[in-house]
Motif scaffolding. Structure first.
Motif, mmCIF file in Angstrom:
data_model
loop_
_atom_site.group_PDB
_atom_site.id
_atom_site.type_symbol
_atom_site.label_atom_id
_atom_site.label_comp_id
_atom_site.label_asym_id
_atom_site.label_seq_id
_atom_site.Cartn_x
_atom_site.Cartn_y
_atom_site.Cartn_z
ATOM 1 N N VAL A 123 0.849 -1.196 0.000
ATOM 2 C CA VAL A 123 0.000 0.000 0.000
ATOM 3 C C VAL A 123 0.883 1.244 0.000
ATOM 4 C CG1 VAL A 123 -1.974 -1.106 1.088
ATOM 5 C CG2 VAL A 123 -0.197 -0.100 2.520
ATOM 6 N N SER A 124 0.318 2.349 -0.467
ATOM 7 C CA SER A 124 1.108 3.571 -0.596
ATOM 8 C C SER A 124 1.064 4.443 0.644
ATOM 9 C CB SER A 124 0.610 4.387 -1.801
ATOM 10 O OG SER A 124 -0.753 4.747 -1.629
ATOM 11 N N SER A 125 0.101 4.197 1.538
ATOM 12 C CA SER A 125 -0.051 4.983 2.760
ATOM 13 C C SER A 125 -0.911 4.177 3.728
ATOM 14 C CB SER A 125 -0.691 6.348 2.443
ATOM 15 O OG SER A 125 -1.917 6.189 1.746
ATOM 16 N N PRO A 126 -1.121 4.660 4.954
ATOM 17 C CA PRO A 126 -1.908 3.891 5.924
ATOM 18 C C PRO A 126 -3.305 3.551 5.412
ATOM 19 C CG PRO A 126 -0.756 5.682 7.014
ATOM 20 C CD PRO A 126 -0.564 5.886 5.544
ATOM 21 N N VAL A 127 -3.883 2.501 5.984
ATOM 22 C CA VAL A 127 -5.234 2.051 5.650
ATOM 23 C C VAL A 127 -6.025 1.917 6.947
ATOM 24 C CG1 VAL A 127 -4.457 0.821 3.588
ATOM 25 C CG2 VAL A 127 -4.607 -0.396 5.776
ATOM 26 N N HIS A 128 -7.337 1.726 6.798
ATOM 27 C CA HIS A 128 -8.173 1.502 7.975
ATOM 28 C C HIS A 128 -8.463 0.013 8.093
ATOM 29 C CE1 HIS A 128 -12.263 1.800 10.140
ATOM 30 N NE2 HIS A 128 -11.285 1.871 11.019
ATOM 31 N N VAL A 129 -8.082 -0.579 9.235
ATOM 32 C CA VAL A 129 -8.290 -2.003 9.471
ATOM 33 C C VAL A 129 -9.248 -2.168 10.644
ATOM 34 C CG1 VAL A 129 -7.203 -4.221 9.989
ATOM 35 C CG2 VAL A 129 -5.952 -2.502 8.662
ATOM 36 N N SER A 130 -10.285 -2.968 10.456
ATOM 37 C CA SER A 130 -11.212 -3.262 11.546
ATOM 38 C C SER A 130 -11.451 -4.759 11.615
ATOM 39 C CB SER A 130 -12.543 -2.520 11.354
ATOM 40 O OG SER A 130 -13.166 -2.898 10.135
ATOM 41 N N TRP A 131 -11.765 -5.252 12.815
ATOM 42 C CA TRP A 131 -12.009 -6.668 13.058
ATOM 43 C C TRP A 131 -13.430 -6.854 13.568
ATOM 44 C CZ3 TRP A 131 -8.481 -10.663 12.271
ATOM 45 C CH2 TRP A 131 -7.154 -10.288 12.030
#
Length: 312
Positions: free
Chosen positions: A158-166
């Motif tokens: 990825v090129s920058s941060p992402v949003h991760v949820s569980w």
């Protein structure tokens, strides 16, 4: 450095938190390139017109830096502070992808700085042609039902941060902890992991990792559930599965080395092009996950993943 910053946040909270508490209501924000981002920070006490307010930015893999003191009038064309009695808002105009990161509000109080809990700002689209998502889950241990189980969501390229949820059977969980690795081409590999009681993992519930790369609302989801240890009558499959797993891990390891350290092998990096999709991607890797044995700075892992790969 991240550990030192976290300890500083904790110290300031212990010493002064009983008198003043800062809270950033939006834990994550998506903003399009060239738009204006607005990051909100609220306070339990009067902020005195914002004269003692600061804003810090921590980019991926870097130490936090102060980007704005609300008292000064410098760079007002880029940053602006808007104040109310119990809140402060940072406006960032003409925002660019390089400004992705975690933004912290801070208030100077009796020579100490009190920090907010942080807002992750994601600018533009983090998805690239080489992006993929995979789950790492504990290898089945038969009747073991004690202790904790570590599950990890790996987001590569990825090129920058992402949003991760569980979520567990549709119920959202606390946000996981994220570690990152930056390749020479600037792309990131993120590992977001959660720990759950072993009896929760073995209960047969469905565990889902959802990754959002941009503000479109589309996401990539990968799901799994506990699978019991192989029955004895299936033991004759173990050897070929182990051989296949070893070959798979060798290919993945060489691929990562090629991508992250191309000069080591004498090659230039080659970018694969999996189709962008909101459908589940990749598969599940059963592995031994030992996140607690990392160095405390989170930069190294002591044990490699070993296991078999099956389609989700």
């Amino acid at each position: 450095m991240n550990m030192i910053f976290a300890e500083y946040l904790l110290l300031s909270s212990l010493v002064l938190g009983v008198q003043l508490f800062l809270h950033q209501t939006q834990r994550i924000q998506f903003v399009e390139v060239s738009d204006t981002a607005k990051i909100h920070c609220s306070s339990t006490e009067n902020l005195e017109g914002g004269s003692s307010m600061f804003w810090y930015l921590r980019r991926e893999g870097e130490k936090p830096t102060c980007i704005k003191r609300c008292l000064d009038d410098q760079n007002v064309s880029k940053f602006a502070c808007k104040h109310e009695t119990h809140s402060s808002t940072l406006e960032i105009r003409n925002i660019q992808k390089t400004e992705s990161g975690i933004y912290y509000c801070a208030f100077e109080y009796s020579s100490y700085l009190i920090f907010g809990n942080g807002t992750t700002l994601i600018i533009g689209d983090s998805y690239t042609k080489s992006s993929w998502v995979m789950l790492l889950v504990p290898f089945p241990h038969g009747s073991q039902v004690t202790g904790t189980a570590n599950l990890a969501c790996v987001i590569h390229g990825v090129s920058s941060p992402v949003h991760v949820s569980w979520s567990v059977s549709g119920e959202l969980q606390e946000q996981g902890l994220t570690r990152s690795l930056k390749a020479k081409d600037g792309s990131l590999t993120l590992i977001n992991h959660i720990s759950v009681p072993m009896d929760t993992w073995t209960s047969g519930k469905n565990f889902t990792c959802e990754v959002k790369f941009n503000s479109s609302g589309n996401s990539v989801k990968t799901s799994t559930r506990y699978s019991a240890a192989p029955a004895r009558e299936c033991s004759h499959y173990i050897v070929p599965l182990a051989a296949g797993a070893g070959l798979l891990l060798l290919v993945v390891s060489l691929s990562l080395i090629w991508t992250l350290c191309p000069s080591t092998l004498g090659f230039q990096p080659r970018v694969s092009a999996p189709p962008a999709s909101v459908e589940p991607q990749g598969g599940i890797l059963y592995a031994h996950l030992d996140f607690d044995s990392r160095n405390r700075d989170g930069r190294t892992m002591q044990r490699s993943a070993r296991g078999k790969h099956v389609k989700a």
